[in-house]
Write an enzyme that holds these catalytic residues in place. Structure first.
Site, short mmCIF file in Angstrom:
data_model
loop_
_atom_site.label_atom_id
_atom_site.label_comp_id
_atom_site.label_asym_id
_atom_site.label_seq_id
_atom_site.Cartn_x
_atom_site.Cartn_y
_atom_site.Cartn_z
N ASP A 130 55.77 40.53 37.49
CA ASP A 130 55.58 39.11 37.83
C ASP A 130 56.88 38.41 38.22
O ASP A 130 56.91 37.17 38.27
CB ASP A 130 54.93 38.38 36.65
CG ASP A 130 53.44 38.67 36.58
OD1 ASP A 130 52.80 38.71 37.65
OD2 ASP A 130 52.91 38.85 35.47
N ASP A 190 46.71 40.67 42.03
CA ASP A 190 47.72 39.60 41.90
C ASP A 190 49.09 40.04 42.41
O ASP A 190 49.91 39.23 42.85
CB ASP A 190 47.89 39.17 40.44
CG ASP A 190 46.63 39.16 39.61
OD1 ASP A 190 45.71 39.94 39.91
OD2 ASP A 190 46.56 38.40 38.65
N1 GLY Z 1 48.51 36.79 37.60
C1 GLY Z 1 47.78 36.45 36.44
C2 GLY Z 1 46.63 35.59 36.71
O1 GLY Z 1 46.33 35.25 37.83
O2 GLY Z 1 45.98 35.22 35.74
#
Ligand code: GLY
Length: 414
Positions: A130, A190
């Site tokens: 992330d 994601d």
């Molecule tokens: N990337 C984590 C979410 O969208 O919850």
């Protein structure tokens, strides 16, 4: 006769003047939202400072993982804060950079710098995918808007950390390290969002390794994460040596075979951004197909703010996910610039989302823990953050408003 004519002309003029003075000017939705955001985010900064001061965790936690950014609102209306290593830590500083971009007021730059700095601690964190959300939304926006040279080095360090998670056999960046008993190399949709950090690192350094990793990840994801209708699987598990797909699952969606709304929004944004960075039409067509999935889905509500999953079983009695809507709106503004037969529709859909969010989903000024929008859903499948404000919904709301403003003023988006 002449006197009568003059009197009626005079009366008509007075009437027209009265009407024009009393009738309201059409509301500028961008200015009005930024006006609201100015007041609400200053309130949020006060609440955030207070929460940091009144942190009740033990001294070890406070020293090792200081609280840095707001994430959501607790059931009692309190602010839920996170340390720098949380995936959402970069959104609040990013919002402050957007406020600086819109207002040009140095007060916002100062605040943005103050909330960005503590995130530097994450630049060498190789335990998360992330880093794009954390470092690019904070330092990346900062570099774009204020040319701080040390920000460039921080971005390069973070990009190297992210690239360390690349698995050449499978041609993907590993997303999660948890659930090792269940998955060998899980990749979530994601993860497309974090590629922007790698594209930036390529432009900063000229090192094509970053570009190749980003493109390979986008290609593998395009091949394996999408069904025939362009709906997405949330989690794909890979064999890191052969690249074989081992499992297709969900984590935050309703079911393995459902389409989780925010995942679909990440996909739309991710492929639109990948087209911007590569100019490869394959990604553009893919993004357009994802937009078709969303806007032709029978379960998309009339106001275009999706339920948390396109296949949630109790629709229409399911929570919405405003964060999916704001990510989608921001992506659509960009997509509308790249032509195609639906370019005008993309802009209109984004405008409709912004209008409906403004009229029906906005938080109350100086309340709602300082957030801008209500009614997002983090992970209903995990019974977590259901129908709450979420900092990333607000971040993409402001980004979408800025993009709308630039498009309507014929300015470049980037
Ligand atoms: N990337 C984590 C979410 O969208 O919850």
């Amino acid at each position: 006769m002449r006197t009568k004519f003059f009197i009626s002309t005079f009366l008509l003029t007075v009437f027209v003047l009265l009407i024009s003075c009393t009738s309201e000017k059409p509301k500028d939705i961008i200015a009005e939202n930024f006006d609201f955001a100015e007041q609400q985010l200053l309130y949020a900064v006060d609440l955030t400072d207070e929460a940091i001061k009144n942190d009740t965790r033990d001294s070890l936690a406070k020293a090792n993982r200081p609280l840095v950014s707001p994430r959501t609102m607790g059931e009692d209306g309190s602010l839920v804060m996170v340390p720098a290593r949380d995936w959402t830590s970069g959104f609040f500083p990013g919002e402050l950079w957007f406020m600086y971009e819109y207002t040009k007021d140095p007060k916002w730059e100062e605040l943005a710098v103050r909330f960005t700095s503590p995130l530097e601690s994450q630049k060498l964190n190789k335990g998360t995918h992330d880093l794009g959300f954390m470092i690019y939304n904070s330092f990346g926006n900062g570099l774009r808007l204020s040319q701080k040279t040390n920000y460039s080095e921080i971005i390069m360090d973070a990009a190297r950390s992210l690239a360390s998670r690349y698995k050449p056999g499978a041609k993907v960046i590993r997303s999660w390290d948890h659930n090792r008993d269940k998955w060998q190399c899980p990749v979530i949709i994601d993860n497309m969002m974090n590629l922007e950090l790698l594209f930036r690192a390529f432009k900063e350094s000229g090192d094509s390794t970053f570009y190749t990793i980003a493109v390979n990840h986008a290609n593998t994801t395009m091949e394996n994460h999408f069904r025939n209708d362009y709906g997405t699987w949330h989690v794909i598990d890979y064999d890191t040596i052969t690249g074989e797909v081992l499992h297709r699952n969900t984590h935050q969606g309703y079911a393995d075979e459902s389409t989780w709304s925010r995942g679909e929004a990440w996909a739309l944004y991710g492929y639109t951004m990948t087209y911007r960075e590569t100019k490869d039409e394959t990604y553009l067509t893919h993004a357009q197909n994802i937009a078709d999935f969303i806007f032709s889905h029978p379960n998309l509500p009339e106001d275009l703010i999706p339920y948390w999953d396109y296949n949630a079983p109790e629709i229409p009695n399911e929570p919405r996910d405003v964060s999916a809507a704001t990510v989608t709106a921001s992506a659509l503004y960009e997509l509308s610039l790249y032509g195609g037969e639906k370019a005008d529709e993309y802009k209109k859909w984004a405008d409709t989302i912004i209008e409906n969010l403004t009229n029906n989903y906005r938080a109350t000024l100086h309340s709602d823990a300082g957030f801008l929008l209500l009614h997002s859903t983090g992970a209903k499948s995990l019974n977590s953050e259901i129908d709450v404000p979420l900092v990333y919904a607000d971040y993409y709301f402001l980004e979408a408003l800025l993009r709308k403003s630039k498009i309507e003023n014929k300015q470049s988006l980037f």
